[in-house]
Scaffold this motif. Structure first.
Motif, PDB file in Angstrom:
ATOM      1  N   UNK A 107      22.111  49.313  74.722  1.00 58.85           N
ATOM      2  CA  UNK A 107      23.459  49.620  75.225  1.00 58.85           C
ATOM      3  C   UNK A 107      23.441  49.801  76.737  1.00 58.85           C
ATOM      4  N   UNK A 108      22.466  50.569  77.232  1.00 57.78           N
ATOM      5  CA  UNK A 108      22.377  50.834  78.669  1.00 57.78           C
ATOM      6  C   UNK A 108      22.048  49.567  79.452  1.00 57.78           C
ATOM      7  N   UNK A 109      21.154  48.732  78.917  1.00 61.65           N
ATOM      8  CA  UNK A 109      20.776  47.495  79.609  1.00 61.65           C
ATOM      9  C   UNK A 109      21.961  46.547  79.747  1.00 61.65           C
ATOM     10  N   UNK A 110      22.857  46.593  78.784  1.00 53.82           N
ATOM     11  CA  UNK A 110      24.039  45.730  78.830  1.00 53.82           C
ATOM     12  C   UNK A 110      25.233  46.429  79.472  1.00 53.82           C
ATOM     13  N   UNK A 111      25.013  47.635  79.997  1.00 52.08           N
ATOM     14  CA  UNK A 111      26.068  48.441  80.625  1.00 52.08           C
ATOM     15  C   UNK A 111      27.258  48.659  79.692  1.00 52.08           C
ATOM     16  N   UNK A 112      26.951  48.871  78.419  1.00 52.25           N
ATOM     17  CA  UNK A 112      27.997  49.140  77.443  1.00 52.25           C
ATOM     18  C   UNK A 112      28.169  50.650  77.336  1.00 52.25           C
ATOM     19  N   UNK A 113      29.370  51.110  77.612  1.00 49.64           N
ATOM     20  CA  UNK A 113      29.656  52.537  77.531  1.00 49.64           C
ATOM     21  C   UNK A 113      29.959  52.859  76.070  1.00 49.64           C
ATOM     22  N   UNK A 114      29.109  53.683  75.479  1.00 52.03           N
ATOM     23  CA  UNK A 114      29.278  54.079  74.085  1.00 52.03           C
ATOM     24  C   UNK A 114      28.814  55.515  73.943  1.00 52.03           C
ATOM     25  N   UNK A 115      29.723  56.374  73.532  1.00 48.88           N
ATOM     26  CA  UNK A 115      29.404  57.792  73.409  1.00 48.88           C
ATOM     27  C   UNK A 115      28.603  58.009  72.126  1.00 48.88           C
ATOM     28  N   UNK A 116      27.335  58.341  72.302  1.00 51.01           N
ATOM     29  CA  UNK A 116      26.444  58.534  71.153  1.00 51.01           C
ATOM     30  C   UNK A 116      25.254  59.356  71.595  1.00 51.01           C
ATOM     31  N   UNK A 117      25.029  60.449  70.913  1.00 53.86           N
ATOM     32  CA  UNK A 117      23.875  61.294  71.218  1.00 53.86           C
ATOM     33  C   UNK A 117      22.763  60.903  70.259  1.00 53.86           C
ATOM     34  N   UNK A 118      22.071  59.814  70.604  1.00 53.30           N
ATOM     35  CA  UNK A 118      21.096  59.207  69.706  1.00 53.30           C
ATOM     36  C   UNK A 118      19.952  60.140  69.319  1.00 53.30           C
ATOM     37  N   UNK A 119      19.414  60.897  70.274  1.00 48.87           N
ATOM     38  CA  UNK A 119      18.293  61.793  69.942  1.00 48.87           C
ATOM     39  C   UNK A 119      18.734  62.928  69.030  1.00 48.87           C
ATOM     40  N   UNK A 120      19.906  63.473  69.273  1.00 46.41           N
ATOM     41  CA  UNK A 120      20.409  64.528  68.406  1.00 46.41           C
ATOM     42  C   UNK A 120      20.675  63.981  67.003  1.00 46.41           C
ATOM     43  N   UNK A 121      21.270  62.805  66.922  1.00 48.11           N
ATOM     44  CA  UNK A 121      21.539  62.189  65.618  1.00 48.11           C
ATOM     45  C   UNK A 121      20.265  61.930  64.836  1.00 48.11           C
ATOM     46  N   UNK A 122      19.246  61.403  65.517  1.00 50.44           N
ATOM     47  CA  UNK A 122      17.970  61.141  64.846  1.00 50.44           C
ATOM     48  C   UNK A 122      17.321  62.440  64.377  1.00 50.44           C
ATOM     49  N   UNK A 123      17.350  63.459  65.218  1.00 45.29           N
ATOM     50  CA  UNK A 123      16.761  64.752  64.848  1.00 45.29           C
ATOM     51  C   UNK A 123      17.475  65.350  63.649  1.00 45.29           C
ATOM     52  N   UNK A 124      18.790  65.302  63.647  1.00 49.75           N
ATOM     53  CA  UNK A 124      19.543  65.861  62.522  1.00 49.75           C
ATOM     54  C   UNK A 124      19.307  65.079  61.236  1.00 49.75           C
ATOM     55  N   UNK A 125      19.105  63.774  61.325  1.00 56.46           N
ATOM     56  CA  UNK A 125      18.768  62.997  60.135  1.00 56.46           C
ATOM     57  C   UNK A 125      17.414  63.421  59.568  1.00 56.46           C
ATOM     58  N   UNK A 126      16.450  63.666  60.441  1.00 59.56           N
ATOM     59  CA  UNK A 126      15.137  64.142  59.989  1.00 59.56           C
ATOM     60  C   UNK A 126      15.289  65.512  59.334  1.00 59.56           C
ATOM     61  N   UNK A 127      16.062  66.397  59.955  1.00 53.96           N
ATOM     62  CA  UNK A 127      16.280  67.735  59.399  1.00 53.96           C
ATOM     63  C   UNK A 127      16.955  67.639  58.029  1.00 53.96           C
ATOM     64  N   UNK A 128      17.963  66.788  57.893  1.00 54.03           N
ATOM     65  CA  UNK A 128      18.649  66.622  56.614  1.00 54.03           C
ATOM     66  C   UNK A 128      17.708  66.069  55.541  1.00 54.03           C
ATOM     67  N   UNK A 129      16.840  65.157  55.933  1.00 53.60           N
ATOM     68  CA  UNK A 129      15.851  64.608  54.996  1.00 53.60           C
ATOM     69  C   UNK A 129      14.927  65.710  54.494  1.00 53.60           C
ATOM     70  N   UNK A 130      14.413  66.502  55.418  1.00 51.86           N
ATOM     71  CA  UNK A 130      13.504  67.595  55.047  1.00 51.86           C
ATOM     72  C   UNK A 130      14.236  68.654  54.227  1.00 51.86           C
ATOM     73  N   UNK A 131      15.469  68.952  54.587  1.00 51.40           N
ATOM     74  CA  UNK A 131      16.264  69.913  53.838  1.00 51.40           C
ATOM     75  C   UNK A 131      16.486  69.432  52.404  1.00 51.40           C
ATOM     76  N   UNK A 132      16.723  68.154  52.253  1.00 52.46           N
ATOM     77  CA  UNK A 132      16.885  67.574  50.918  1.00 52.46           C
ATOM     78  C   UNK A 132      15.633  67.743  50.073  1.00 52.46           C
ATOM     79  N   UNK A 133      14.475  67.561  50.702  1.00 51.18           N
ATOM     80  CA  UNK A 133      13.211  67.754  49.972  1.00 51.18           C
ATOM     81  C   UNK A 133      13.052  69.202  49.530  1.00 51.18           C
ATOM     82  N   UNK A 134      13.387  70.134  50.402  1.00 48.29           N
ATOM     83  CA  UNK A 134      13.276  71.561  50.076  1.00 48.29           C
ATOM     84  C   UNK A 134      14.239  71.915  48.942  1.00 48.29           C
TER      85      UNK A 134
END
Length: 194
Positions: free
Chosen positions: A90-117
């Protein structure tokens, strides 16, 4: 450039180019509504295929030597990496897109682990229908973060609506049928009398 002037009555008209918008194939484009149907319809299993297709498309476009299958199966270790690559595109193509990719990825990992628990608790401690249904309910917040990533991919590949992958194939319907069985077994198992 393809000259498409054969049917043009004006011999002095400039040639018409065959330009298809959205030929960028660095990632796996899917229409958002189709993504949601496949995600919920397969009880979230679609994500394994989705991850595989994204890593495969990325490997083909970048020439990077990676194993898409391993990265899909062990997604918990590679979600951040995939989301970062999408952000970089997105950044290389100068596309403005509101997305907190690191937070989203972290929360997906947390949700996965929470599901296991929750699954462990439901099996070992509290075998009640509510506990057994808690883990499948995590699919709702997961869907939000996965959909945001799909939307980012569609923007990065310049196919915002995901038109090139909006139709359902026979394989899609087969997976939806499998998902229906999975959902049925999930609810049947949760309310099955002991």
């Amino acid at each position: 450039m393809t000259d498409l002037t054969q049917g043009n009555a004006n011999p002095y008209a400039p040639p018409i180019s065959d330009i298809t918008v959205g030929n960028d194939a660095e990632f796996y484009v899917v229409a958002n509504d189709k993504f949601l149907v496949m995600f919920f319809g397969t009880a979230g299993i679609y994500i394994i295929y989705w991850l595989y297709r994204n890593w495969r498309a990325y490997a083909e476009a970048s020439g990077e030597s990676i194993s898409p299958a391993l990265r899909a199966v062990f997604a918990i270790f590679f979600i951040h990496s995939l989301f970062n690559r999408i952000r970089e595109k997105l950044d290389a193509k100068s596309i403005v897109f509101k997305w907190r990719n690191n937070m989203g990825a972290t929360l997906l990992v947390v949700l996965f682990l929470l599901g296991m628990v929750i699954d462990r608790i439901a099996i070992l401690i509290v075998p009640l229908p509510a506990a057994q249904l808690a883990s499948p309910l995590l699919i709702l917040p997961e869907a939000f973060f996965w959909l945001k990533a799909q939307d980012a991919i569609n923007h990065a590949c310049r196919d915002v609506r995901g038109d090139r992958n909006a139709d359902y194939s026979t394989a899609n319907y087969v997976w939806l049928a499998v998902g229906l069985v999975i959902w049925g077994l999930t609810f049947y198992g949760a309310f099955l009398p002991d």
